[in-house]
Design a protein around this motif. Sequence first.
Motif, PDB file in Angstrom:
ATOM      1  N   LEU A   7      21.981 -21.259 -11.932  1.00  0.00           N
ATOM      2  CA  LEU A   7      21.814 -21.738 -10.702  1.00  0.00           C
ATOM      3  C   LEU A   7      20.448 -21.979 -10.376  1.00  0.00           C
ATOM      4  O   LEU A   7      19.463 -21.261  -9.745  1.00  0.00           O
ATOM      5  CB  LEU A   7      22.454 -20.987  -9.423  1.00  0.00           C
ATOM      6  CG  LEU A   7      23.772 -20.551  -9.748  1.00  0.00           C
ATOM      7  CD1 LEU A   7      24.354 -19.796  -8.406  1.00  0.00           C
ATOM      8  CD2 LEU A   7      24.717 -21.741  -9.797  1.00  0.00           C
ATOM      9  N   ALA A  64      21.369 -16.651 -10.871  1.00  0.00           N
ATOM     10  CA  ALA A  64      20.878 -17.235  -9.647  1.00  0.00           C
ATOM     11  C   ALA A  64      19.225 -17.330  -9.978  1.00  0.00           C
ATOM     12  O   ALA A  64      18.794 -16.281  -9.708  1.00  0.00           O
ATOM     13  CB  ALA A  64      21.209 -16.205  -8.446  1.00  0.00           C
ATOM     14  N   THR A  66      17.396 -19.505  -7.961  1.00  0.00           N
ATOM     15  CA  THR A  66      16.945 -20.674  -6.803  1.00  0.00           C
ATOM     16  C   THR A  66      15.875 -19.952  -6.045  1.00  0.00           C
ATOM     17  O   THR A  66      15.321 -18.819  -6.385  1.00  0.00           O
ATOM     18  CB  THR A  66      18.235 -20.849  -6.087  1.00  0.00           C
ATOM     19  OG1 THR A  66      18.449 -19.627  -5.231  1.00  0.00           O
ATOM     20  CG2 THR A  66      19.315 -21.543  -6.854  1.00  0.00           C
ATOM     21  N   VAL A  71      19.369 -18.431  -2.446  1.00  0.00           N
ATOM     22  CA  VAL A  71      20.504 -17.918  -3.533  1.00  0.00           C
ATOM     23  C   VAL A  71      21.576 -17.722  -2.844  1.00  0.00           C
ATOM     24  O   VAL A  71      22.598 -17.788  -3.465  1.00  0.00           O
ATOM     25  CB  VAL A  71      19.553 -16.559  -3.701  1.00  0.00           C
ATOM     26  CG1 VAL A  71      19.510 -15.628  -2.657  1.00  0.00           C
ATOM     27  CG2 VAL A  71      20.218 -15.942  -5.143  1.00  0.00           C
ATOM     28  N   ALA A  74      23.710 -20.635  -2.674  1.00  0.00           N
ATOM     29  CA  ALA A  74      24.094 -21.049  -4.097  1.00  0.00           C
ATOM     30  C   ALA A  74      24.980 -20.130  -4.514  1.00  0.00           C
ATOM     31  O   ALA A  74      26.122 -20.597  -5.332  1.00  0.00           O
ATOM     32  CB  ALA A  74      22.988 -21.097  -4.910  1.00  0.00           C
ATOM     33  N   LEU A  75      25.282 -18.876  -4.465  1.00  0.00           N
ATOM     34  CA  LEU A  75      26.047 -17.984  -4.905  1.00  0.00           C
ATOM     35  C   LEU A  75      27.298 -18.003  -4.360  1.00  0.00           C
ATOM     36  O   LEU A  75      28.390 -18.251  -5.041  1.00  0.00           O
ATOM     37  CB  LEU A  75      25.581 -16.604  -4.727  1.00  0.00           C
ATOM     38  CG  LEU A  75      24.570 -16.139  -5.684  1.00  0.00           C
ATOM     39  CD1 LEU A  75      24.000 -14.629  -5.441  1.00  0.00           C
ATOM     40  CD2 LEU A  75      25.128 -15.976  -7.183  1.00  0.00           C
ATOM     41  N   VAL A  88      27.052 -11.597 -11.914  1.00  0.00           N
ATOM     42  CA  VAL A  88      26.038 -12.278 -11.368  1.00  0.00           C
ATOM     43  C   VAL A  88      24.424 -11.515 -11.704  1.00  0.00           C
ATOM     44  O   VAL A  88      24.543 -10.330 -11.635  1.00  0.00           O
ATOM     45  CB  VAL A  88      26.014 -12.523  -9.818  1.00  0.00           C
ATOM     46  CG1 VAL A  88      24.665 -12.921  -9.105  1.00  0.00           C
ATOM     47  CG2 VAL A  88      27.071 -13.504  -9.291  1.00  0.00           C
ATOM     48  N   SER A  90      20.553 -11.922 -10.564  1.00  0.00           N
ATOM     49  CA  SER A  90      19.650 -12.762  -9.598  1.00  0.00           C
ATOM     50  C   SER A  90      18.184 -12.449 -10.129  1.00  0.00           C
ATOM     51  O   SER A  90      17.957 -11.195 -10.001  1.00  0.00           O
ATOM     52  CB  SER A  90      19.951 -12.507  -8.007  1.00  0.00           C
ATOM     53  OG  SER A  90      19.052 -12.963  -7.243  1.00  0.00           O
TER      54      SER A  90
END
Length: 262
Positions: A7, A64, A66, A71, A74-75, A88, A90
């Motif tokens: 992302l 993630a 971004t 974030v 987006a998630l 996930v 990040s």
Amino acid sequence: MVAVQFLGGGRMADALVGGMLAAGHPVGDLAVVEISAARRDELAATRSGLTVLAEPGPAEAVVAATKPGDVVTALTAAAAAAPGLRRVLSIAAGVDTAALQSAVPAEVAVVRAMPNTPSLVGEGASAICAGPSATDDDLAWAESLLGSVGTVVRVPERLMDAVTGLSGSGPAYVFLIAEALTDAGVLAGLPRDVADRLTRQTLLGAAQLLASSDEGPEALRAAVTSPGGTTAAGLRELESHAVRAAIIDAVSAAAARSAELG
């Protein structure tokens, strides 16, 4: 359904994609979601066969990458587009695992990471910590991704701000030292291009020596410091200007600021 969907398609995401491809991950297993049309075109042109999307699609895992303020949104969108989402990772600075977990179903494993910019050349230093539902297998998965662009360590989440102050911000401290060394070389009479070249190689060589040696930095410093010699005279000046204390204070200040932003 792709194995890993990024992302955000910025420099750090692109570095991770490149590292994973170099480590043998099939390009068909990866996808990048990027809202900028120009950046999508750039990624498609430089990463042959890579799926580049404007919106999230089905995926087993997402990274993630971004801006921190984007974030959670987006998630949330990625989880809605990927009912089979399992993991996930990040790399958004300062966003804790509680906030990350709130954006995805409870059964999705969340891992928080703090990489640094040398990841762009495959020499990164990253730290990871587990969210509430993450297992050792999930941490190992995150290590395999980040390990493709450097070194990875595991820490409890309470130490992530310290990681940010040290390795996250640390490259900027080294670059400042490089600037100062180059300027000092010019002041001593060297042409700037010569001073710049010598500075770069001195930092690179010293780092490689430290990385490859069984001795610590104290012993290596002592080995190059002859009694009454030139290095001893230079180190005396650094200590008289409290350079060591300034670096310690810089790491502490960056760690404190990370905690405030979080």
